[in-house]
Motif scaffolding. Structure first.
Motif, PDB file in Angstrom:
ATOM      1  N   SER A   1       2.409  14.836 -15.314  1.00 30.90           N
ATOM      2  CA  SER A   1       1.680  15.700 -16.242  1.00 30.90           C
ATOM      3  C   SER A   1       0.382  16.159 -15.589  1.00 30.90           C
ATOM      4  CB  SER A   1       1.363  14.954 -17.549  1.00 30.90           C
ATOM      5  OG  SER A   1       0.372  13.965 -17.332  1.00 30.90           O
ATOM      6  N   GLU A   2      -0.268  17.121 -16.203  1.00 26.37           N
ATOM      7  CA  GLU A   2      -1.542  17.606 -15.668  1.00 26.37           C
ATOM      8  C   GLU A   2      -2.628  16.538 -15.755  1.00 26.37           C
ATOM      9  OE1 GLU A   2      -2.642  21.194 -17.623  1.00 26.37           O
ATOM     10  OE2 GLU A   2      -0.960  22.363 -16.809  1.00 26.37           O
ATOM     11  N   LYS A   3      -2.529  15.653 -16.735  1.00 24.56           N
ATOM     12  CA  LYS A   3      -3.538  14.610 -16.910  1.00 24.56           C
ATOM     13  C   LYS A   3      -3.492  13.573 -15.782  1.00 24.56           C
ATOM     14  CE  LYS A   3      -3.800  14.957 -21.964  1.00 24.56           C
ATOM     15  NZ  LYS A   3      -3.645  14.227 -23.249  1.00 24.56           N
ATOM     16  N   THR A   4      -2.332  13.434 -15.164  1.00 28.74           N
ATOM     17  CA  THR A   4      -2.201  12.431 -14.096  1.00 28.74           C
ATOM     18  C   THR A   4      -2.208  13.058 -12.699  1.00 28.74           C
ATOM     19  OG1 THR A   4       0.229  12.520 -14.218  1.00 28.74           O
ATOM     20  CG2 THR A   4      -0.895  10.872 -15.586  1.00 28.74           C
ATOM     21  N   GLU A   5      -2.497  14.345 -12.627  1.00 32.29           N
ATOM     22  CA  GLU A   5      -2.458  15.037 -11.338  1.00 32.29           C
ATOM     23  C   GLU A   5      -3.468  14.454 -10.337  1.00 32.29           C
ATOM     24  OE1 GLU A   5      -2.603  19.623  -9.587  1.00 32.29           O
ATOM     25  OE2 GLU A   5      -2.833  19.235 -11.735  1.00 32.29           O
ATOM     26  N   TRP A   6      -4.554  13.875 -10.865  1.00 30.10           N
ATOM     27  CA  TRP A   6      -5.591  13.305  -9.998  1.00 30.10           C
ATOM     28  C   TRP A   6      -5.056  12.153  -9.142  1.00 30.10           C
ATOM     29  CZ3 TRP A   6      -6.376   8.128 -10.623  1.00 30.10           C
ATOM     30  CH2 TRP A   6      -5.924   7.559 -11.833  1.00 30.10           C
ATOM     31  N   MET A   7      -3.960  11.547  -9.564  1.00 24.82           N
ATOM     32  CA  MET A   7      -3.421  10.388  -8.847  1.00 24.82           C
ATOM     33  C   MET A   7      -2.975  10.739  -7.427  1.00 24.82           C
ATOM     34  SD  MET A   7      -1.217   8.740 -12.002  1.00 24.82           S
ATOM     35  CE  MET A   7      -0.564   7.382 -11.055  1.00 24.82           C
ATOM     36  N   ARG A   8      -2.654  11.996  -7.199  1.00 22.84           N
ATOM     37  CA  ARG A   8      -2.161  12.378  -5.875  1.00 22.84           C
ATOM     38  C   ARG A   8      -3.222  12.212  -4.794  1.00 22.84           C
ATOM     39  NH1 ARG A   8      -3.248  17.747  -4.162  1.00 22.84           N
ATOM     40  NH2 ARG A   8      -4.556  18.909  -5.620  1.00 22.84           N
ATOM     41  N   TYR A   9      -4.500  12.240  -5.188  1.00 24.32           N
ATOM     42  CA  TYR A   9      -5.565  12.104  -4.200  1.00 24.32           C
ATOM     43  C   TYR A   9      -5.637  10.690  -3.614  1.00 24.32           C
ATOM     44  CZ  TYR A   9      -7.095  16.616  -5.987  1.00 24.32           C
ATOM     45  OH  TYR A   9      -7.143  17.930  -6.363  1.00 24.32           O
ATOM     46  N   GLY A  10      -4.953   9.756  -4.243  1.00 24.50           N
ATOM     47  CA  GLY A  10      -4.920   8.392  -3.722  1.00 24.50           C
ATOM     48  C   GLY A  10      -3.701   8.105  -2.873  1.00 24.50           C
ATOM     49  N   SER A  11      -2.883   9.118  -2.606  1.00 25.47           N
ATOM     50  CA  SER A  11      -1.643   8.919  -1.859  1.00 25.47           C
ATOM     51  C   SER A  11      -1.625   9.767  -0.597  1.00 25.47           C
ATOM     52  CB  SER A  11      -0.434   9.281  -2.731  1.00 25.47           C
ATOM     53  OG  SER A  11       0.752   9.278  -1.967  1.00 25.47           O
ATOM     54  N   ILE A  12      -1.241   9.164   0.507  1.00 25.08           N
ATOM     55  CA  ILE A  12      -1.127   9.902   1.758  1.00 25.08           C
ATOM     56  C   ILE A  12       0.006  10.913   1.704  1.00 25.08           C
ATOM     57  CG2 ILE A  12       0.442   8.233   2.835  1.00 25.08           C
ATOM     58  CD1 ILE A  12      -1.030   8.747   5.472  1.00 25.08           C
ATOM     59  N   PHE A  13       0.992  10.667   0.830  1.00 26.23           N
ATOM     60  CA  PHE A  13       2.138  11.566   0.749  1.00 26.23           C
ATOM     61  C   PHE A  13       1.800  12.900   0.087  1.00 26.23           C
ATOM     62  CE2 PHE A  13       4.024   7.255   0.817  1.00 26.23           C
ATOM     63  CZ  PHE A  13       4.705   7.370   2.028  1.00 26.23           C
ATOM     64  N   SER A  14       0.623  12.991  -0.527  1.00 23.18           N
ATOM     65  CA  SER A  14       0.185  14.271  -1.079  1.00 23.18           C
ATOM     66  C   SER A  14      -0.115  15.270   0.039  1.00 23.18           C
ATOM     67  CB  SER A  14      -1.060  14.077  -1.944  1.00 23.18           C
ATOM     68  OG  SER A  14      -2.158  13.634  -1.158  1.00 23.18           O
TER      69      SER A  14
ATOM     70  N   VAL B   1       0.838  -1.206   0.000  1.00 21.93           N
ATOM     71  CA  VAL B   1       0.000   0.000   0.000  1.00 21.93           C
ATOM     72  C   VAL B   1       0.870   1.252   0.000  1.00 21.93           C
ATOM     73  CG1 VAL B   1      -1.681   1.332   1.330  1.00 21.93           C
ATOM     74  CG2 VAL B   1      -1.948  -1.146   1.104  1.00 21.93           C
ATOM     75  N   LEU B   2       1.942   1.244   0.797  1.00 24.30           N
ATOM     76  CA  LEU B   2       2.814   2.416   0.863  1.00 24.30           C
ATOM     77  C   LEU B   2       3.598   2.617  -0.432  1.00 24.30           C
ATOM     78  CD1 LEU B   2       4.106   2.052   4.539  1.00 24.30           C
ATOM     79  CD2 LEU B   2       2.496   3.744   3.645  1.00 24.30           C
ATOM     80  N   VAL B   3       4.036   1.523  -1.042  1.00 25.95           N
ATOM     81  CA  VAL B   3       4.713   1.635  -2.345  1.00 25.95           C
ATOM     82  C   VAL B   3       3.759   2.203  -3.392  1.00 25.95           C
ATOM     83  CG1 VAL B   3       5.708   0.311  -4.253  1.00 25.95           C
ATOM     84  CG2 VAL B   3       6.423  -0.154  -1.903  1.00 25.95           C
ATOM     85  N   LEU B   4       2.515   1.738  -3.368  1.00 25.01           N
ATOM     86  CA  LEU B   4       1.512   2.267  -4.292  1.00 25.01           C
ATOM     87  C   LEU B   4       1.310   3.763  -4.062  1.00 25.01           C
ATOM     88  CD1 LEU B   4      -0.670   1.875  -6.453  1.00 25.01           C
ATOM     89  CD2 LEU B   4      -2.262   1.251  -4.610  1.00 25.01           C
ATOM     90  N   SER B   5       1.308   4.200  -2.807  1.00 30.24           N
ATOM     91  CA  SER B   5       1.165   5.622  -2.500  1.00 30.24           C
ATOM     92  C   SER B   5       2.333   6.424  -3.071  1.00 30.24           C
ATOM     93  CB  SER B   5       1.097   5.826  -0.982  1.00 30.24           C
ATOM     94  OG  SER B   5      -0.088   5.284  -0.448  1.00 30.24           O
ATOM     95  N   ILE B   6       3.547   5.872  -2.961  1.00 25.49           N
ATOM     96  CA  ILE B   6       4.711   6.553  -3.519  1.00 25.49           C
ATOM     97  C   ILE B   6       4.610   6.645  -5.034  1.00 25.49           C
ATOM     98  CG2 ILE B   6       7.212   6.404  -3.829  1.00 25.49           C
ATOM     99  CD1 ILE B   6       7.366   5.102  -1.060  1.00 25.49           C
ATOM    100  N   VAL B   7       4.194   5.549  -5.675  1.00 28.22           N
ATOM    101  CA  VAL B   7       4.051   5.527  -7.132  1.00 28.22           C
ATOM    102  C   VAL B   7       2.998   6.540  -7.585  1.00 28.22           C
ATOM    103  CG1 VAL B   7       3.318   4.123  -9.097  1.00 28.22           C
ATOM    104  CG2 VAL B   7       4.842   3.145  -7.369  1.00 28.22           C
ATOM    105  N   LEU B   8       1.892   6.614  -6.860  1.00 27.19           N
ATOM    106  CA  LEU B   8       0.837   7.570  -7.204  1.00 27.19           C
ATOM    107  C   LEU B   8       1.328   9.006  -7.071  1.00 27.19           C
ATOM    108  CD1 LEU B   8      -2.281   5.910  -5.502  1.00 27.19           C
ATOM    109  CD2 LEU B   8      -1.835   6.109  -7.958  1.00 27.19           C
ATOM    110  N   THR B   9       2.133   9.267  -6.045  1.00 26.20           N
ATOM    111  CA  THR B   9       2.683  10.609  -5.858  1.00 26.20           C
ATOM    112  C   THR B   9       3.621  10.976  -7.001  1.00 26.20           C
ATOM    113  OG1 THR B   9       2.567  10.312  -3.454  1.00 26.20           O
ATOM    114  CG2 THR B   9       3.921  12.115  -4.273  1.00 26.20           C
ATOM    115  N   ILE B  10       4.466  10.033  -7.395  1.00 24.50           N
ATOM    116  CA  ILE B  10       5.366  10.278  -8.526  1.00 24.50           C
ATOM    117  C   ILE B  10       4.574  10.479  -9.806  1.00 24.50           C
ATOM    118  CG2 ILE B  10       7.179   9.260  -9.958  1.00 24.50           C
ATOM    119  CD1 ILE B  10       8.160   7.774  -7.468  1.00 24.50           C
ATOM    120  N   GLY B  11       3.587   9.608 -10.037  1.00 26.46           N
ATOM    121  CA  GLY B  11       2.781   9.695 -11.255  1.00 26.46           C
ATOM    122  C   GLY B  11       1.993  10.982 -11.348  1.00 26.46           C
ATOM    123  N   SER B  12       1.561  11.519 -10.197  1.00 26.82           N
ATOM    124  CA  SER B  12       0.752  12.745 -10.230  1.00 26.82           C
ATOM    125  C   SER B  12       1.541  13.953 -10.692  1.00 26.82           C
ATOM    126  CB  SER B  12       0.187  13.021  -8.836  1.00 26.82           C
ATOM    127  OG  SER B  12       1.218  13.339  -7.918  1.00 26.82           O
ATOM    128  N   GLY B  13       2.870  13.883 -10.588  1.00 22.92           N
ATOM    129  CA  GLY B  13       3.687  15.022 -10.994  1.00 22.92           C
ATOM    130  C   GLY B  13       4.191  14.950 -12.415  1.00 22.92           C
TER     131      GLY B  13
END
Length: 268
Positions: free
Chosen positions: A212-225, A198-210
């Motif tokens: 492009s603008e199209k993937t910015e929504w991914m940060r809402y699934g990560s606690i690190f946001s 779960v924590l690795v997925l959160s890190i991946v989502l945080t990286i993915g959200s940055g």
């Protein structure tokens, strides 16, 4: 109950100290090298030579004009590196406090004494809180020492407070999550892998959200946001809102750990 807390601290003191001292020495090294790196321009040249994807992965939003050592630390420690360290630190500690004692039957010895499940769970939580606080306090102390004694290092006090308080609440929230997961399974490896996944997925989502603008929504699934270093540096961070959310997450999972551990059966 303080006897249990002291016993758990003695058994886990070395890894807690290792993480606190290791991260603090790393911060001290970066702070000590900061003046010379700024004078020679070596850091900015190295960062500009890196691919944009690598910079985004490490959450470097700024590669020129480092006016403060916290500008450097925002990407060089409090970005991806801190997320990985926090995850490993709290995963291993939760495993040592609950998952491993349940797995190897050591916990039965504690419960055979006049110790209730609530007392043991509360003691484990206190140790998690103390360990997280120790890590952040040591990091803060080292940065203050660098500010006072290293020529050319200037740290804004309020920005440092925002960084460290936000980091501390993040550790509390992750600690509650890892402890709750540790109460759910008899197998230490299974508990570790699920919480770690779960924590690795959160890190991946945080990286993915940055990326492009199209993937910015991914940060809402990560606690690190909820620990955005660039916004903390710029003063545009929703500081108190994020602290409230992290405190709520921490409270939710700590309550979940109490309920889960009270209801589950333990094999002897």
């Amino acid at each position: 109950m303080m006897t249990i807390v002291w016993s758990l601290l003695k058994h886990n003191g070395k890894p807690i100290t290792a993480y606190a001292v290791g991260t603090s020495l790393y911060l001290l090294m970066l702070a000590a090298l900061y003046p010379s790196m700024m004078k020679t321009g070596l850091l900015e040249a190295k960062l500009q030579a890196l691919p944009p994807e690598v910079l985004k992965a490490f959450q470097y939003d700024k590669i020129t004009g480092f006016d403060n050592v916290l500008d450097l630390l925002g990407g060089n420690y409090y970005g991806l590196i801190f997320q990985i360290i926090a995850s490993l630190f709290l995963l291993s500690l939760a495993a040592r406090l609950l998952a491993r004692p349940i797995d190897n039957g050591e916990l039965i010895l504690y419960l055979a004494a006049p110790i209730t499940r609530h007392q043991y769970t509360a003691s484990a939580m206190i140790v998690m809180f103390l360990a997280s606080t120790c890590l952040v306090v040591c990091n803060t102390f080292v940065l203050l020492m660098a500010d006072w004694f290293v020529s050319g290092v200037s740290i804004d006090g309020m920005t440092l407070v925002r960084f460290q308080v936000n980091a501390l609440f993040l550790l509390y929230a992750i600690g509650g999550f890892t402890l709750c997961i540790a109460t759910l399974f008899d197998d230490e490896r299974r508990a570790f892998s699920i919480a770690g996944g779960v924590l690795v997925l959160s890190i991946v989502l945080t990286i993915g959200s940055g990326l492009s603008e199209k993937t910015e929504w991914m940060r809402y699934g990560s606690i690190f946001s909820l620990f955005n270093t660039q916004q903390l540096l710029e003063g545009t961070h929703h500081f108190f809102l994020h602290l409230l959310l992290l405190a709520s997450i921490s409270l939710l999972f700590h309550l979940g750990a109490f309920v889960s551990f009270r209801k589950r059966s333990l094999s002897i």
